[in-house]
Motif scaffolding. Structure first.
Motif, PDB file in Angstrom:
ATOM      1  N   SER A  33     -11.643  -7.135   0.286  1.00  0.00           N
ATOM      2  CA  SER A  33     -12.020  -8.127  -0.715  1.00  0.00           C
ATOM      3  C   SER A  33     -13.497  -8.495  -0.615  1.00  0.00           C
ATOM      4  O   SER A  33     -14.185  -8.652  -1.630  1.00  0.00           O
ATOM      5  CB  SER A  33     -11.141  -9.377  -0.550  1.00  0.00           C
ATOM      6  OG  SER A  33     -11.407 -10.311  -1.558  1.00  0.00           O
ATOM      7  N   LEU A  34     -14.003  -8.601   0.597  1.00  0.00           N
ATOM      8  CA  LEU A  34     -15.428  -8.884   0.785  1.00  0.00           C
ATOM      9  C   LEU A  34     -16.288  -7.779   0.188  1.00  0.00           C
ATOM     10  O   LEU A  34     -17.302  -8.041  -0.475  1.00  0.00           O
ATOM     11  CB  LEU A  34     -15.733  -9.033   2.275  1.00  0.00           C
ATOM     12  CG  LEU A  34     -15.328 -10.353   2.940  1.00  0.00           C
ATOM     13  CD1 LEU A  34     -15.432 -10.228   4.451  1.00  0.00           C
ATOM     14  CD2 LEU A  34     -16.193 -11.497   2.442  1.00  0.00           C
ATOM     15  N   LEU A  35     -15.886  -6.526   0.413  1.00  0.00           N
ATOM     16  CA  LEU A  35     -16.663  -5.413  -0.124  1.00  0.00           C
ATOM     17  C   LEU A  35     -16.559  -5.346  -1.650  1.00  0.00           C
ATOM     18  O   LEU A  35     -17.551  -5.119  -2.342  1.00  0.00           O
ATOM     19  CB  LEU A  35     -16.184  -4.100   0.502  1.00  0.00           C
ATOM     20  CG  LEU A  35     -16.418  -3.942   2.010  1.00  0.00           C
ATOM     21  CD1 LEU A  35     -15.854  -2.633   2.508  1.00  0.00           C
ATOM     22  CD2 LEU A  35     -17.904  -4.049   2.358  1.00  0.00           C
ATOM     23  N   ASN A  36     -15.358  -5.528  -2.181  1.00  0.00           N
ATOM     24  CA  ASN A  36     -15.185  -5.499  -3.633  1.00  0.00           C
ATOM     25  C   ASN A  36     -15.996  -6.575  -4.332  1.00  0.00           C
ATOM     26  O   ASN A  36     -16.391  -6.426  -5.491  1.00  0.00           O
ATOM     27  CB  ASN A  36     -13.710  -5.678  -3.997  1.00  0.00           C
ATOM     28  CG  ASN A  36     -12.919  -4.385  -3.874  1.00  0.00           C
ATOM     29  OD1 ASN A  36     -13.442  -3.372  -3.422  1.00  0.00           O
ATOM     30  ND2 ASN A  36     -11.661  -4.419  -4.248  1.00  0.00           N
ATOM     31  N   ALA A  37     -16.252  -7.675  -3.623  1.00  0.00           N
ATOM     32  CA  ALA A  37     -16.963  -8.795  -4.230  1.00  0.00           C
ATOM     33  C   ALA A  37     -18.438  -8.514  -4.448  1.00  0.00           C
ATOM     34  O   ALA A  37     -19.075  -9.171  -5.284  1.00  0.00           O
ATOM     35  CB  ALA A  37     -16.809 -10.044  -3.354  1.00  0.00           C
ATOM     36  N   SER A  38     -19.005  -7.546  -3.718  1.00  0.00           N
ATOM     37  CA  SER A  38     -20.454  -7.407  -3.789  1.00  0.00           C
ATOM     38  C   SER A  38     -20.958  -5.980  -3.920  1.00  0.00           C
ATOM     39  O   SER A  38     -22.048  -5.759  -4.454  1.00  0.00           O
ATOM     40  CB  SER A  38     -21.088  -8.030  -2.537  1.00  0.00           C
ATOM     41  OG  SER A  38     -20.645  -7.359  -1.367  1.00  0.00           O
ATOM     42  N   VAL A  39     -20.206  -4.990  -3.448  1.00  0.00           N
ATOM     43  CA  VAL A  39     -20.707  -3.614  -3.471  1.00  0.00           C
ATOM     44  C   VAL A  39     -20.589  -3.049  -4.892  1.00  0.00           C
ATOM     45  O   VAL A  39     -19.532  -3.150  -5.512  1.00  0.00           O
ATOM     46  CB  VAL A  39     -19.909  -2.739  -2.488  1.00  0.00           C
ATOM     47  CG1 VAL A  39     -20.347  -1.276  -2.593  1.00  0.00           C
ATOM     48  CG2 VAL A  39     -20.098  -3.244  -1.057  1.00  0.00           C
TER      49      VAL A  39
END
Length: 406
Positions: free
Chosen positions: A337-343
């Motif tokens: 979820s952290l990666l999906n939010a910004s990458v």
């Protein structure tokens, strides 16, 4: 903007854009992840049978498991970059083809070398799925549903990981020709995944101009702390579940004095059912809370593991499996979820590869070390050392997550 501030901001929901595909395709896009992960653990209940027929040790068993990790890690070096450059489908279809070949090798499996080869092929397929397959779910979902995509991709992974050993345990105990029966069913699941990939809508255009084809996966500049936060919890969690998958059947056999494959398959299913259910339960919580809870679950799981082997407690071993599953599921969901939010989409498959690389390296090394240590000093001693080391790593990961608020 400093990375610490960016990491805190990643705990908030991103603004979205219009959806790219009907909701049914978001769910269907997750099916290849489920199908390949069902294969990844389908062999778990059969190891006791193969061990009896082929006569190999617990240390050799963990090496067979590590061949899977080796194939996976090698795949992660190329699959994410290839997927971001050429698209998801050109990576997913060959991966599913390798998974089907692995089914055939497992079904025959005349030797330890054949088991190692099948596990290696499975690992290559899984490496492509965790990078390109999970990114495909996000592509099809579109930016407004990025967190839902992370949830579906993550739960598809653990659901498949639990479904595989459950089916294998039941089928191998109730039908003739256990290995052939199990992997024939797995082949049908994979064939359905091929049909989904062929018809799946393309959520985005491939990104041009990526440098090189083989390299250590990385995340874009500024996203390193997000990656570290996820890996700090995901790595101990998946290492714990890897231990249960590789040596859990042997522990259960010793504690229960039975080689019933439904028991081993059911234990693995309970572990990953916990990993699936807990993600839906916490999906609305802050990511920091999810990560801290995941680290705590893994640490308690390792305490339960030590208690199980020291006191010969089946209940404590089952509790360790369920808590390990919860720890992996929480770390995996929050990390994705952290990666999906910004990458950005053009780097997402590579970012997923980097995330899984950080988790699977210790998941490959530590259970093998525990297996050979168990051969030398006994399974109780090996499991005790493993539990103590991994429990300390989980606590360290939790402390790192909590420190981000300071």
């Amino acid at each position: 903007m400093p990375e610490t501030v960016r990491a805190r901001e990643a705990l908030e929901e991103p603004a979205g854009a219009p959806a790219e595909a009907p909701m049914r395709w978001v769910w269907l896009a997750a099916w290849p992840v489920t199908a390949v992960f069902a294969l990844s653990n389908a062999a778990t209940p059969l190891y006791v049978l193969w061990q009896r027929e082929l006569g190999f040790s617990g240390g050799t068993l963990t090496v067979i498991f590590a061949c899977y990790i080796a194939g996976l890690l090698g795949s992660l070096l190329v699959s994410g970059v290839l997927s971001d450059r050429f698209g998801r489908r050109p990576v997913l279809l060959p991966a599913l083809g390798l998974a089907l070949v692995a089914c055939g090798v497992f079904a025959a499996a005349p030797s330890v070398a054949a088991l190692m080869g099948a596990r290696l092929l499975t690992g290559v397929a899984v490496g492509a799925i965790v990078s390109a397959g999970m990114a495909a779910v996000t592509d099809v979902a579109g930016p407004p549903r990025a967190r839902l995509a992370a949830l579906l991709a993550s739960t598809a992974m653990v659901l498949g990981a639990g479904l595989g050993p459950l089916l294998a345990g039941v089928l191998s105990e109730t039908l003739p020709a256990p290995a052939r029966t199990v992997f024939a069913v797995e082949a049908v699941l994979l064939a359905a995944a091929v049909a989904v990939v062929v018809r799946m809508p393309a959520g985005r255009r491939p990104a041009p101009g990526a440098r090189g084809f083989v390299r250590v996966p990385r995340v874009p500049r500024g996203d390193g702390r997000r990656l570290a936060l996820g890996v700090a919890v995901f790595a101990p969690g998946i290492t714990a579940t890897s231990f249960v998958l590789s040596l859990g059947p042997s522990l259960l056999s010793g504690l229960l004095h039975t080689g019933n494959r439904m028991v081993a398959g059911g234990t693995a299913f309970a572990m990953f059912a916990a990993a699936t259910g807990v993600q839906f339960a916490v999906r609305k919580l802050a990511r920091r809370t999810i990560l801290a809870t995941g680290a705590a679950a893994t640490a308690i799981a390792m305490a339960s593991l030590v208690a199980a082997v020291r006191a010969d407690s089946v209940g404590a071993l089952l509790a360790a499996a369920v808590l390990a599953g919860a720890g992996q599921g929480l770390g995996q969901f929050a990390g994705l979820s952290l990666l999906n939010a910004s990458v950005p989409p053009g780097r997402l498959a590579e970012a997923n590869a980097a995330f899984n690389l950080g988790g699977y390296v210790p998941a490959g090394l530590l259970p093998v070390a525990a297996g050979y240590l168990g051969d030398a000093v006994g399974l109780t001693g090996g499991a005790t050392v493993f539990g103590a080391v991994l429990g300390a790593c989980a606590l360290g990961g939790g402390a790192f997550v909590l420190a981000q608020e300071k």
